[in-house]
Design an enzyme around this catalytic site. Structure first.
Site, short mmCIF file in Angstrom:
data_model
loop_
_atom_site.label_atom_id
_atom_site.label_comp_id
_atom_site.label_asym_id
_atom_site.label_seq_id
_atom_site.Cartn_x
_atom_site.Cartn_y
_atom_site.Cartn_z
N LYS A 262 -5.50 -4.46 -8.10
CA LYS A 262 -4.04 -4.51 -8.32
C LYS A 262 -3.58 -3.26 -9.05
O LYS A 262 -2.54 -2.68 -8.71
CB LYS A 262 -3.66 -5.76 -9.12
CG LYS A 262 -3.76 -7.05 -8.33
CD LYS A 262 -2.59 -7.22 -7.38
CE LYS A 262 -3.01 -7.84 -6.07
NZ LYS A 262 -1.94 -8.05 -5.11
N SER B 30 0.43 -8.10 -10.48
CA SER B 30 0.02 -9.30 -11.21
C SER B 30 -0.08 -9.02 -12.70
O SER B 30 -0.41 -7.90 -13.12
CB SER B 30 -1.35 -9.72 -10.68
OG SER B 30 -1.93 -10.67 -11.54
N TYR C 77 -10.87 -7.86 -9.03
CA TYR C 77 -9.55 -8.20 -8.47
C TYR C 77 -8.44 -7.45 -9.23
O TYR C 77 -7.58 -6.81 -8.64
CB TYR C 77 -9.31 -9.71 -8.53
CG TYR C 77 -7.85 -10.08 -8.30
CD1 TYR C 77 -7.25 -9.88 -7.08
CD2 TYR C 77 -7.08 -10.60 -9.35
CE1 TYR C 77 -5.90 -10.20 -6.88
CE2 TYR C 77 -5.75 -10.93 -9.16
CZ TYR C 77 -5.16 -10.72 -7.92
OH TYR C 77 -3.83 -11.02 -7.75
N1 LIG Z 1 -0.85 -16.83 -6.58
C1 LIG Z 1 -1.05 -16.20 -7.73
O1 LIG Z 1 -1.43 -16.81 -8.73
C2 LIG Z 1 -0.78 -14.72 -7.86
C3 LIG Z 1 -0.56 -14.17 -9.13
C4 LIG Z 1 -0.32 -12.80 -9.24
C5 LIG Z 1 -0.31 -12.00 -8.10
N2 LIG Z 1 -0.54 -12.56 -6.87
C6 LIG Z 1 -0.54 -11.70 -5.70
O2 LIG Z 1 0.47 -12.13 -4.82
C7 LIG Z 1 0.09 -11.92 -3.46
C8 LIG Z 1 0.28 -13.20 -2.68
O3 LIG Z 1 -0.46 -14.23 -3.32
P1 LIG Z 1 -0.57 -15.69 -2.69
O4 LIG Z 1 -0.83 -16.61 -3.82
O5 LIG Z 1 0.56 -15.93 -1.76
O6 LIG Z 1 -1.94 -15.52 -1.88
P2 LIG Z 1 -2.31 -16.05 -0.44
O7 LIG Z 1 -3.78 -15.84 -0.26
O8 LIG Z 1 -1.76 -17.42 -0.22
O9 LIG Z 1 -1.50 -15.04 0.52
C9 LIG Z 1 -2.00 -13.77 0.89
C10 LIG Z 1 -1.87 -13.65 2.40
O10 LIG Z 1 -2.35 -12.36 2.80
C11 LIG Z 1 -3.15 -12.52 3.94
N3 LIG Z 1 -4.09 -11.40 3.97
C12 LIG Z 1 -5.09 -11.11 3.11
N4 LIG Z 1 -5.73 -9.99 3.50
C13 LIG Z 1 -5.11 -9.55 4.62
C14 LIG Z 1 -5.31 -8.43 5.48
N5 LIG Z 1 -6.31 -7.56 5.30
N6 LIG Z 1 -4.48 -8.28 6.54
C15 LIG Z 1 -3.47 -9.17 6.75
N7 LIG Z 1 -3.24 -10.24 5.99
C16 LIG Z 1 -4.06 -10.43 4.93
C17 LIG Z 1 -3.82 -13.88 3.79
O11 LIG Z 1 -4.24 -14.43 5.02
C18 LIG Z 1 -2.70 -14.70 3.15
O12 LIG Z 1 -1.89 -15.30 4.14
C19 LIG Z 1 -1.35 -11.42 -3.51
O13 LIG Z 1 -1.30 -10.02 -3.36
C20 LIG Z 1 -1.82 -11.80 -4.89
O14 LIG Z 1 -2.79 -10.90 -5.37
C21 LIG Z 1 -0.75 -13.91 -6.74
#
Ligand SMILES: NC(=O)c1ccc[n+]([C@@H]2O[C@H](COP(=O)([O-])OP(=O)(O)OC[C@H]3O[C@@H](n4cnc5c(N)ncnc54)[C@H](O)[C@@H]3O)[C@@H](O)[C@H]2O)c1
Length: 338
Positions: free
Chosen positions: A152, A124, A148
């Protein structure tokens, strides 16, 4: 390739699933549904025309993770699974460390034991904290401002150490800027539980009548209209970069850290106005005090991704708003329970 998507039922994972299937890969989704719902699997089946291979899996359970890798063969893993709410991470840092860092360690153990040596990791822009200048390049100073962000950064470092120890193990850290929008079908999109932490889902919920108005945090930032500036990127463009990163790992057999953004800064009010145009309705908002820890302006220099992956963002802010609105207006309460 046979690819495992950890956290593949989430917002970005679901969009990546569609792209990877379209590119002919054999893709398995693993998730614990801690921040997603089984309803997404039904929608993915509607989009791709095939049932979604799914494995319930909690990355915090090392035995289950290692056991799963021992039973199945994969050529690569894409690791989306994490908790991602900045505010919540300040209230419950240990849960974030356990879920994100221990979960990643368990995943790496499982991969190593099974000889799976390609990893694409969801990092991120948060690892840059409050950058000294914009646009931000990958060699900018890394500094985190909340738990958070720390998870990362630590996850990138753990993966980096594993790559150092094993020249055959290759990883791509993808530093996402601000993913928004939804699949053009309107069948999948961002479906936050509780009060949305991010701007676009909040705007969507105001537009659909689930919330009264939007609070804009700070109207006195040193930006052209006084509101915060970010680099919003369409989730479909972002999803495509995962397929490109996997191709890169196969082709180049080396590690990679890249920014994924458009390179264009958009202010909160610009996004609100673009959305109001796309949805053909006013978005009531109030300017309130700045939020602790927020910064004025962050946007990417995405040229490295273009050079090494041949990737660039193609969809503009109007497409982001149009697609986010299509998803929200077709699914006012998010995914139906499966
Ligand atoms: N959406 C954003 O703004 C953004 C920005 C930068 C980075 N990210 C990163 O991208 C990734 C995906 O983000 P997203 O927006 O799709 O989030 P999201 O919460 O929609 O998806 C994450 C998924 O991981 C699953 N999960 C969490 N912990 C788990 C575990 N211990 N075991 C199994 N499954 C687990 C959740 O149920 C969810 O389905 C994340 O790692 C997030 O940190 C997101």
């Amino acid at each position: 390739m046979r690819i495992l998507l950890c956290g593949g039922a989430g917002y970005i994972g679901a969009h990546a699933y569609v792209v990877l299937v379209e590119r002919g890969h054999d893709v398995v989704v693993a998730d614990n549904f801690s921040n997603s719902s089984p309803g997404v699997l039904v929608r993915l089946q509607q989009i791709t025309g095939h049932p979604v291979p799914f494995q319930p899996l909690d990355l915090r359970d090392r035995e289950a993770v290692v056991g799963f890798f021992a039973r199945q063969q994969f050529d690569a893993v894409v690791h989306f699974a994490a908790l991602k709410a900045v505010g919540e991470s300040c209230e419950r840092p240990l849960d974030y460390f356990h879920n994100n860092i221990s979960g990643t360690l368990n995943l790496l153990h499982g991969m190593q034991a099974a000889g799976v040596k390609r990893l694409v990791f969801s990092s991120s822009a948060t690892v840059y904290g409050d950058p000294a200048s914009v646009p931000v390049r990958e060699d900018a100073r890394l500094q985190v401002t909340n738990p958070y962000g720390r998870t990362k950064l630590v996850m990138e470092q753990l993966i980096g150490d594993l790559c150092e120890s094993d020249p055959g193990f290759h990883a791509a850290n993808l530093r996402y800027f601000n993913p928004v929008g939804a699949h053009a079908s309107g069948l999948i999109g961002e479906d936050p539980t509780g009060i949305p932490n991010n701007l676009m889902p909040y705007i969507c919920q105001v537009a659909v009548g689930r919330r009264e108005h939007l609070s804009v945090f700070g109207g006195d930032w040193p930006t052209p209209d006084g509101t915060g500036v970010r680099d919003y990127i369409h989730v479909t463009d972002l999803a495509r970069a995962h397929a490109d990163a996997l191709d890169f790992l196969v082709r180049e057999r080396r590690n990679l850290t890249v920014n994924l953004g458009t390179g264009q800064g958009i202010s909160v009010l610009q996004l609100v106005n673009a959305f109001a145009g796309a949805a053909e309705r006013a978005i009531p908002y109030q300017i309130v005090a700045r939020r602790a820890g927020d910064v004025a302006e962050v946007y990417a220099d995405p040229s490295l991704a273009n050079d090494v992956l041949g990737w660039r963002a193609e969809l503009d802010v109007d497409a982001m708003c149009r697609d986010a609105w299509r998803w929200q207006s077709q699914n006012p309460q998010g995914y139906p329970s499966a």
